[in-house]
Write a protein that holds these residues in place. Structure first.
Motif, short mmCIF file in Angstrom:
data_model
loop_
_atom_site.label_atom_id
_atom_site.label_comp_id
_atom_site.label_asym_id
_atom_site.label_seq_id
_atom_site.Cartn_x
_atom_site.Cartn_y
_atom_site.Cartn_z
N PRO A 267 4.43 -21.33 5.96
CA PRO A 267 4.41 -21.47 7.41
C PRO A 267 4.01 -22.88 7.82
O PRO A 267 3.30 -23.57 7.07
N PRO A 268 4.44 -23.35 8.99
CA PRO A 268 4.04 -24.67 9.46
C PRO A 268 2.52 -24.81 9.45
O PRO A 268 1.80 -23.88 9.79
N GLY A 269 2.05 -25.97 9.01
CA GLY A 269 0.61 -26.22 8.99
C GLY A 269 -0.09 -25.72 7.76
O GLY A 269 -1.31 -25.83 7.65
N THR A 270 0.65 -25.13 6.81
CA THR A 270 0.04 -24.68 5.56
C THR A 270 0.58 -25.53 4.43
O THR A 270 1.72 -25.98 4.46
N PRO A 271 -0.23 -25.76 3.41
CA PRO A 271 0.21 -26.62 2.32
C PRO A 271 1.31 -25.97 1.49
O PRO A 271 1.42 -24.75 1.41
N GLU A 272 2.14 -26.83 0.88
CA GLU A 272 3.17 -26.35 -0.04
C GLU A 272 2.48 -25.56 -1.15
O GLU A 272 1.43 -25.93 -1.63
N GLY A 273 3.07 -24.45 -1.53
CA GLY A 273 2.48 -23.62 -2.57
C GLY A 273 1.42 -22.66 -2.05
O GLY A 273 0.77 -21.97 -2.83
N PHE A 274 1.22 -22.59 -0.73
CA PHE A 274 0.24 -21.67 -0.13
C PHE A 274 0.57 -20.24 -0.53
O PHE A 274 1.69 -19.78 -0.36
N GLU A 275 -0.38 -19.57 -1.11
CA GLU A 275 -0.26 -18.17 -1.48
C GLU A 275 -1.52 -17.46 -0.99
O GLU A 275 -2.59 -17.65 -1.54
N PRO A 276 -1.41 -16.66 0.09
CA PRO A 276 -2.60 -16.06 0.69
C PRO A 276 -3.25 -15.02 -0.20
O PRO A 276 -2.63 -14.48 -1.11
N LYS A 277 -4.51 -14.76 0.10
CA LYS A 277 -5.28 -13.72 -0.58
C LYS A 277 -5.73 -12.72 0.49
O LYS A 277 -6.78 -12.89 1.09
N PRO A 278 -4.91 -11.69 0.73
CA PRO A 278 -5.30 -10.71 1.74
C PRO A 278 -6.56 -9.96 1.35
O PRO A 278 -6.89 -9.85 0.17
N ASP A 279 -7.25 -9.43 2.35
CA ASP A 279 -8.46 -8.66 2.08
C ASP A 279 -8.14 -7.33 1.41
O ASP A 279 -8.88 -6.87 0.56
N ILE A 280 -7.02 -6.71 1.81
CA ILE A 280 -6.56 -5.45 1.19
C ILE A 280 -5.04 -5.49 1.09
O ILE A 280 -4.37 -5.98 2.00
N VAL A 281 -4.51 -4.98 -0.01
CA VAL A 281 -3.07 -4.85 -0.20
C VAL A 281 -2.79 -3.41 -0.65
O VAL A 281 -3.45 -2.91 -1.55
N ALA A 282 -1.82 -2.76 -0.01
CA ALA A 282 -1.41 -1.43 -0.44
C ALA A 282 0.01 -1.50 -0.98
O ALA A 282 0.86 -2.22 -0.45
N THR A 283 0.25 -0.75 -2.06
CA THR A 283 1.55 -0.73 -2.72
C THR A 283 1.75 0.63 -3.37
O THR A 283 1.03 1.58 -3.04
N THR A 284 2.69 0.76 -4.29
CA THR A 284 2.92 2.02 -5.00
C THR A 284 2.42 1.91 -6.44
O THR A 284 2.23 0.82 -6.97
N HIS A 285 2.24 3.06 -7.07
CA HIS A 285 1.81 3.07 -8.47
C HIS A 285 2.80 2.32 -9.35
O HIS A 285 2.41 1.56 -10.24
N GLU A 286 4.09 2.53 -9.12
CA GLU A 286 5.11 1.88 -9.94
C GLU A 286 5.01 0.35 -9.86
O GLU A 286 5.23 -0.35 -10.84
N GLN A 287 4.70 -0.15 -8.68
CA GLN A 287 4.64 -1.60 -8.49
C GLN A 287 3.41 -2.24 -9.14
O GLN A 287 3.37 -3.45 -9.32
N THR A 288 2.41 -1.45 -9.49
CA THR A 288 1.20 -2.01 -10.09
C THR A 288 1.14 -1.82 -11.60
O THR A 288 0.17 -2.23 -12.23
N SER A 289 2.16 -1.23 -12.18
CA SER A 289 2.10 -0.87 -13.60
C SER A 289 1.90 -2.07 -14.53
O SER A 289 1.27 -1.94 -15.57
#
Length: 160
Positions: free
Chosen positions: A40-62
């Protein structure tokens, strides 16, 4: 501590999930869904956020990937800190650009929440607003609620 916890139906205000949707641990780094995503504008190249919580499926976390691919995420939650711009704008834009279906902002400074849904062209098409005490009703792909009745508002800051 295991990488996932179960959530089925709801996530309580105490942060304890019920059985069904795996939650990634707080501060999991997200990796762009594709390599050609611009920050996004104003963020450095390679910016990868660290959310406080992430929800996904069991298959995606295997495979226990870290950084965790954004394309596997169903919901991100940000609890607003002193970096309000980062929590309200920069991260939200990054999540929308990476097509994360649901993004929830919880603001204990003001006792409010915002649920952003339907990512499209780098932003979210819909936003629902609420106050602490009102349940957050998450649509598909999660279809559950988050109770906010016992969420606490930060005490007022004392000026020196």
């Amino acid at each position: 501590m295991p990488w996932t916890e179960e959530c089925k139906g709801s996530i309580g205000a105490d942060g304890r999930p019920g059985p069904g949707v795996p939650l990634r641990p707080a501060r999991t780094t997200l990796h762009p869904a594709t390599d050609n995503r611009r920050p996004p504008p104003g963020t450095p190249e390679g910016f990868e956020p660290k959310p406080d919580i992430v929800a996904t499926t069991h298959e995606q976390t295997s495979d226990n990937a870290n950084p965790f691919p954004a394309g596997r995420v169903l919901l991100t939650v940000e609890i607003v800190s002193s970096d309000r711009d980062g929590d309200y704008a920069k991260k939200r834009t990054w999540y929308a650009r990476n097509e994360i279906p649901l993004h929830l902002i919880v603001d204990p400074n003001d006792g409010v929440w915002e649920l952003h849904t339907q990512p499209h062209a780098g932003s979210y098409r819909t936003v629902e607003y609420g106050e602490f005490g009102e349940d957050v009703k998450l649509p598909e792909p999660l279809s559950c609620s988050i109770a906010t009745a016992t969420f606490k508002v930060y005490p007022p800051r004392r000026l020196p």
